[in-house]
Design an enzyme around this catalytic site. Sequence first.
Site, PDB file in Angstrom:
ATOM      1  N   ARG A  80      34.996 -41.174 -70.449  1.00 19.37           N
ATOM      2  CA  ARG A  80      34.339 -40.813 -71.556  1.00 19.37           C
ATOM      3  C   ARG A  80      32.780 -41.635 -71.701  1.00 19.37           C
ATOM      4  O   ARG A  80      33.062 -43.246 -71.573  1.00 19.37           O
ATOM      5  CB  ARG A  80      34.820 -40.876 -72.809  1.00 19.37           C
ATOM      6  CG  ARG A  80      35.542 -39.850 -73.061  1.00 19.37           C
ATOM      7  CD  ARG A  80      34.789 -38.497 -73.429  1.00 19.37           C
ATOM      8  NE  ARG A  80      35.404 -37.407 -73.672  1.00 19.37           N
ATOM      9  CZ  ARG A  80      35.120 -36.205 -72.562  1.00 19.37           C
ATOM     10  NH1 ARG A  80      34.286 -36.425 -71.738  1.00 19.37           N
ATOM     11  NH2 ARG A  80      35.864 -35.197 -72.722  1.00 19.37           N
ATOM     12  N   GLU A 108      25.368 -38.404 -74.593  1.00 18.27           N
ATOM     13  CA  GLU A 108      24.959 -37.062 -73.790  1.00 18.27           C
ATOM     14  C   GLU A 108      24.207 -36.181 -74.486  1.00 18.27           C
ATOM     15  O   GLU A 108      24.911 -35.798 -75.500  1.00 18.27           O
ATOM     16  CB  GLU A 108      26.190 -37.014 -72.845  1.00 18.27           C
ATOM     17  CG  GLU A 108      26.775 -38.106 -71.755  1.00 18.27           C
ATOM     18  CD  GLU A 108      27.770 -37.448 -71.157  1.00 18.27           C
ATOM     19  OE1 GLU A 108      28.047 -36.359 -71.143  1.00 18.27           O
ATOM     20  OE2 GLU A 108      28.270 -38.345 -70.438  1.00 18.27           O
ATOM     21  N   HIS A 134      27.793 -36.505 -65.554  1.00 19.65           N
ATOM     22  CA  HIS A 134      28.941 -35.625 -66.106  1.00 19.65           C
ATOM     23  C   HIS A 134      29.537 -34.640 -65.371  1.00 19.65           C
ATOM     24  O   HIS A 134      29.936 -33.360 -65.717  1.00 19.65           O
ATOM     25  CB  HIS A 134      28.909 -35.259 -67.483  1.00 19.65           C
ATOM     26  CG  HIS A 134      30.262 -35.298 -68.313  1.00 19.65           C
ATOM     27  ND1 HIS A 134      30.345 -35.536 -69.693  1.00 19.65           N
ATOM     28  CD2 HIS A 134      31.519 -34.897 -67.903  1.00 19.65           C
ATOM     29  CE1 HIS A 134      31.535 -35.668 -70.125  1.00 19.65           C
ATOM     30  NE2 HIS A 134      32.481 -35.112 -69.154  1.00 19.65           N
TER      31      HIS A 134
END
Length: 325
Positions: A238, A267, A285
């Site tokens: 994360r 993000e 990601h």
Amino acid sequence: MTAPACPPARVLVAERISAGGLDLLRVAGHEVDVRLRMNPAELIEAVAGAQALIVRSATQVTGEVLEAGADLTVVGRAGVGVDNVDLAAAARLGVTVVNAPLSNVLSAAEHTVALLLAQARNIPQAHAALVAGRWERAQWEGVELAGKTLGVVGLGRVGRLVTERLAPFGMAIVAHDPYVSSEQVSGLPIELVSLCELLARSDFVTLHMAKTPETAGLIGAEALAVAKPGVRIVNVARGGLIDEAALAEALRSGKVAGAALDVFDGEPIESSPLFGLSGVVVTPHLGASTVEAQRRAGVDVAEQVNDALAGRPVRFAVTPPAAAG
């Protein structure tokens, strides 16, 4: 013709999920309203009248969104983390939140190994140089994994899969997880240690935990100060677990030899103090971005949304199930 398993409902799908998941919702008789790339105002308008909302990681399901979705029974997160959902507001409003925690564990573990190897051998940098016409063998000397110590912070499903894949490389493995006992790793090639000891001993550190108030900024200036000189850090868990500015400073000073990150704070992002630094490998990601993981996530969350709408128990409720109406 077989009757639908539950009364028809409107399911708002705000991000792309697999066709298999959409098909399961339609077979159950629901109206599937797919609206991608909505801004916050559009989401608030669209959620009105929906009984279910399905998102991935980009959509912020705020308290305001949940309030606007007065008819919501369930919010489905097609993936693992639910930090983009206001869980307190959902619980207060009686909205069940479900996720798909098993959907991407294998893909995330494999991406962790891929990034660790790519960073250790400078693969992206060497590739970029060569396709630009530069033959730079000496500049991109890497390191072997054999004989090195891997520190795994968080021994959940992904953390354990990573240890299973990297132990055969000849790495010694130390781990830190306050929720795992020595009995639980008995017989495994894993030594449980404190976080400080893990940082002091590890040549590579990989993070595998949720972002909470306790873990936010876990790897910051203080942690990096006690880390082993030349450590290499990997994060496919994360964004926000690492203080990116502190890590960038440690990279510039040479205290940290390299880093590989798939996740970032806030993000999506277009800039980071880590971008452009030598020895840093980044991806946008992609931990769950495999055909298999996306198929599983869509199907898993659709099955649970169908169950929640029918008043049946759900497998992975993050908040208490809503009372049946």
